[in-house]
Design a protein around this motif. Structure first.
Motif, PDB file in Angstrom:
ATOM      1  N   ALA A  49       0.964  -1.100   6.402  1.00  0.00           N
ATOM      2  CA  ALA A  49      -0.376  -1.640   6.585  1.00  0.00           C
ATOM      3  C   ALA A  49      -0.349  -3.146   6.405  1.00  0.00           C
ATOM      4  O   ALA A  49       0.506  -3.673   5.697  1.00  0.00           O
ATOM      5  N   THR A  58      -7.637  -5.266   9.437  1.00  0.00           N
ATOM      6  CA  THR A  58      -6.560  -4.453   8.869  1.00  0.00           C
ATOM      7  C   THR A  58      -5.835  -3.697   9.974  1.00  0.00           C
ATOM      8  O   THR A  58      -6.422  -3.403  11.030  1.00  0.00           O
ATOM      9  N   TYR A  59      -4.584  -3.398   9.732  1.00  0.00           N
ATOM     10  CA  TYR A  59      -3.766  -2.606  10.644  1.00  0.00           C
ATOM     11  C   TYR A  59      -3.048  -1.530   9.823  1.00  0.00           C
ATOM     12  O   TYR A  59      -2.647  -1.796   8.699  1.00  0.00           O
ATOM     13  N   TYR A  60      -2.888  -0.362  10.433  1.00  0.00           N
ATOM     14  CA  TYR A  60      -2.213   0.730   9.747  1.00  0.00           C
ATOM     15  C   TYR A  60      -1.217   1.400  10.679  1.00  0.00           C
ATOM     16  O   TYR A  60      -1.446   1.517  11.882  1.00  0.00           O
ATOM     17  N   ASP A  62       0.319   4.694  12.203  1.00  0.00           N
ATOM     18  CA  ASP A  62      -0.345   5.958  12.534  1.00  0.00           C
ATOM     19  C   ASP A  62      -0.110   7.009  11.447  1.00  0.00           C
ATOM     20  O   ASP A  62      -0.983   7.840  11.184  1.00  0.00           O
ATOM     21  N   LYS A  65      -2.748   6.275   8.593  1.00  0.00           N
ATOM     22  CA  LYS A  65      -4.143   5.998   8.934  1.00  0.00           C
ATOM     23  C   LYS A  65      -5.036   7.127   8.444  1.00  0.00           C
ATOM     24  O   LYS A  65      -4.728   8.309   8.633  1.00  0.00           O
ATOM     25  N   GLY A  66      -6.116   6.762   7.780  1.00  0.00           N
ATOM     26  CA  GLY A  66      -7.038   7.751   7.245  1.00  0.00           C
ATOM     27  C   GLY A  66      -6.686   8.214   5.835  1.00  0.00           C
ATOM     28  O   GLY A  66      -7.487   8.876   5.177  1.00  0.00           O
ATOM     29  N   ARG A  67      -5.488   7.892   5.376  1.00  0.00           N
ATOM     30  CA  ARG A  67      -5.070   8.281   4.016  1.00  0.00           C
ATOM     31  C   ARG A  67      -4.863   7.061   3.115  1.00  0.00           C
ATOM     32  O   ARG A  67      -5.130   7.136   1.918  1.00  0.00           O
ATOM     33  N   THR A  69      -5.420   2.855   2.249  1.00  0.00           N
ATOM     34  CA  THR A  69      -6.332   1.732   2.444  1.00  0.00           C
ATOM     35  C   THR A  69      -5.727   0.478   1.832  1.00  0.00           C
ATOM     36  O   THR A  69      -5.408   0.463   0.639  1.00  0.00           O
ATOM     37  N   ARG A 108       2.468  -6.162  12.876  1.00  0.00           N
ATOM     38  CA  ARG A 108       3.304  -5.027  12.486  1.00  0.00           C
ATOM     39  C   ARG A 108       4.799  -5.354  12.520  1.00  0.00           C
ATOM     40  O   ARG A 108       5.608  -4.569  12.061  1.00  0.00           O
TER      41      ARG A 108
END
Length: 126
Positions: A49, A58-60, A62, A65-67, A69, A108
């Motif tokens: 991230a 912000t970038y995550y 895959d 993502k969603g888990r 922060t 990234r």
């Protein structure tokens, strides 16, 4: 000199949570994008991230993502990674890093980061 010191790693059960911190010093923290990366045994280091200097972008990866922060407290020169719903495949050494240039845009690419911490170990196991 630039210093990045990670903390907060440890052992977590699957489905559990951990919060990583990265204390930064030796540079103008609020002027640079910061990143978390990780490296599992036998694998290459990978992007997790990133967050822009103001915290608004912000970038995550895959896979997180969603888990996970990413956040930052510029007043305290500290970067965070809140990790929820941890899975065994999240087991790795986690690093924070400072981007080399003060630029926006997708961040990234690990080669764009010039200073790295020593890492904090995260192990997810029952």
């Amino acid at each position: 000199q630039v210093q990045l010191v990670e903390s907060g790693g440890g052992l977590a059960q699957p489905g559990g949570s951990l919060r990583l911190s990265c204390a930064a010093s030796g540079f103008t923290f609020d002027s640079y994008t910061m990143m978390w990366a990780r490296q599992a045994p036998g694998k290459e280091r990978e992007f997790v991230a990133a967050i822009s200097w103001g915290g608004g972008i912000t970038y995550y990866a895959d896979s997180v993502k969603g888990r996970f922060t990413i956040s930052r407290d510029n007043a305290k020169n500290t970067l965070f990674l809140q990790m929820n719903n941890l899975q065994p495949e999240d087991t790795a050494l986690y690093y924070c890093a400072k981007r080399k240039l003060r630029v926006l845009g997708d961040s990234r690419n690990l080669d764009e980061y010039d200073y790295w911490g020593q890492g904090t170990q995260v192990t997810v196991s029952s």
